[in-house]
Design a protein around this motif. Structure first.
Motif, PDB file in Angstrom:
ATOM      1  N   ARG A 124     -19.048   3.946 -48.023  1.00 31.74           N
ATOM      2  CA  ARG A 124     -17.627   3.681 -47.799  1.00 31.74           C
ATOM      3  C   ARG A 124     -17.251   2.274 -48.179  1.00 31.74           C
ATOM      4  O   ARG A 124     -18.087   1.394 -48.213  1.00 31.74           O
ATOM      5  CB  ARG A 124     -17.354   3.961 -46.126  1.00 31.74           C
ATOM      6  N   TRP A 125     -15.823   2.064 -48.354  1.00 28.97           N
ATOM      7  CA  TRP A 125     -15.416   0.757 -48.388  1.00 28.97           C
ATOM      8  C   TRP A 125     -15.384  -0.159 -46.979  1.00 28.97           C
ATOM      9  O   TRP A 125     -14.917   0.511 -46.003  1.00 28.97           O
ATOM     10  CB  TRP A 125     -14.086   0.621 -48.971  1.00 28.97           C
ATOM     11  N   HIS A 126     -15.870  -1.370 -46.819  1.00 26.84           N
ATOM     12  CA  HIS A 126     -15.737  -1.938 -45.688  1.00 26.84           C
ATOM     13  C   HIS A 126     -14.921  -3.156 -46.028  1.00 26.84           C
ATOM     14  O   HIS A 126     -15.413  -4.061 -46.520  1.00 26.84           O
ATOM     15  CB  HIS A 126     -17.272  -2.349 -44.993  1.00 26.84           C
ATOM     16  N   ASP A 127     -13.688  -3.131 -45.483  1.00 28.64           N
ATOM     17  CA  ASP A 127     -12.772  -4.441 -45.831  1.00 28.64           C
ATOM     18  C   ASP A 127     -12.967  -5.676 -44.927  1.00 28.64           C
ATOM     19  O   ASP A 127     -12.469  -6.374 -44.987  1.00 28.64           O
ATOM     20  CB  ASP A 127     -11.200  -3.954 -45.671  1.00 28.64           C
ATOM     21  N   PHE A 144     -16.820  -8.277 -51.803  1.00 31.46           N
ATOM     22  CA  PHE A 144     -15.726  -8.712 -52.445  1.00 31.46           C
ATOM     23  C   PHE A 144     -14.731  -9.170 -51.627  1.00 31.46           C
ATOM     24  O   PHE A 144     -14.967  -9.279 -50.194  1.00 31.46           O
ATOM     25  CB  PHE A 144     -15.312  -7.126 -53.187  1.00 31.46           C
ATOM     26  N   ASP A 145     -13.696  -9.696 -51.797  1.00 32.10           N
ATOM     27  CA  ASP A 145     -12.463 -10.040 -50.976  1.00 32.10           C
ATOM     28  C   ASP A 145     -11.051  -9.594 -51.710  1.00 32.10           C
ATOM     29  O   ASP A 145     -11.319  -8.709 -52.551  1.00 32.10           O
ATOM     30  CB  ASP A 145     -12.545 -11.684 -50.929  1.00 32.10           C
ATOM     31  N   THR A 146     -10.148 -10.099 -50.875  1.00 29.35           N
ATOM     32  CA  THR A 146      -8.824  -9.434 -51.583  1.00 29.35           C
ATOM     33  C   THR A 146      -8.572  -9.651 -52.986  1.00 29.35           C
ATOM     34  O   THR A 146      -8.098  -8.810 -53.763  1.00 29.35           O
ATOM     35  CB  THR A 146      -7.595  -9.921 -50.446  1.00 29.35           C
ATOM     36  N   SER A 147      -8.922 -10.859 -53.511  1.00 23.77           N
ATOM     37  CA  SER A 147      -8.770 -11.160 -54.907  1.00 23.77           C
ATOM     38  C   SER A 147      -9.714 -10.675 -55.796  1.00 23.77           C
ATOM     39  O   SER A 147      -9.202 -10.397 -57.351  1.00 23.77           O
ATOM     40  CB  SER A 147      -8.810 -12.732 -55.103  1.00 23.77           C
ATOM     41  N   ALA A 181     -16.615  -8.449 -46.863  1.00 19.47           N
ATOM     42  CA  ALA A 181     -16.109  -7.228 -47.317  1.00 19.47           C
ATOM     43  C   ALA A 181     -17.140  -6.677 -48.154  1.00 19.47           C
ATOM     44  O   ALA A 181     -17.781  -7.191 -49.125  1.00 19.47           O
ATOM     45  CB  ALA A 181     -14.732  -7.035 -47.782  1.00 19.47           C
ATOM     46  N   MET A 182     -17.669  -5.478 -48.246  1.00 19.78           N
ATOM     47  CA  MET A 182     -18.572  -4.884 -49.248  1.00 19.78           C
ATOM     48  C   MET A 182     -18.539  -3.193 -49.198  1.00 19.78           C
ATOM     49  O   MET A 182     -17.974  -2.580 -48.407  1.00 19.78           O
ATOM     50  CB  MET A 182     -20.150  -5.255 -48.826  1.00 19.78           C
TER      51      MET A 182
END
Length: 117
Positions: free
Chosen positions: A41-44, A16-19, A53-54
């Protein structure tokens, strides 16, 4: 020929990304509510061989036939890497990988250097 008994589990990496973070959260919520999976965990930021990010979702081999079709229908346009866990991280992330959406370029050299999954 390799024996499928070598597969101890599967990982799905949801990129994913911010959008698209909200979409990733909905997919995560659906996975957690529908299946016996281990939500990582979320990895931003990019981590290990992953270029975006994933978060990771781990599941057992007997769940493949339910989890992967669900992801096919409910991925909300996100790119997803699904791979087995056989103990060969390089092969699992390359030759034995399944992609939903766009196939992203992984940094396989990191896997060769440190053996991360």
């Amino acid at each position: 020929m390799k024996d499928t008994a070598q597969i101890t589990g599967f990982h799905a990496h949801i990129y994913f990304d911010t959008s698209s973070r909200d979409a990733a959260a909905r997919v995560r919520e659906g996975l957690g509510a529908s299946f016996e999976v281990q939500l990582g965990r979320w990895h931003d930021k990019p981590i290990g061989p992953h270029p975006k990010a994933m978060y990771q979702v781990a599941f057992l081999p007997e769940q493949f036939g339910k989890v992967v079709p669900w992801l096919m229908l409910n991925r909300e346009g996100l790119d997803i890497l699904v791979h087995p866990s056989t103990g060969d991280d390089v092969g699992d992330h390359t030759d034995r990988a399944l992609w939903l959406g766009e196939k992203l370029e992984l940094n396989i050299e990191i896997l060769r250097a440190i053996g991360i999954s």
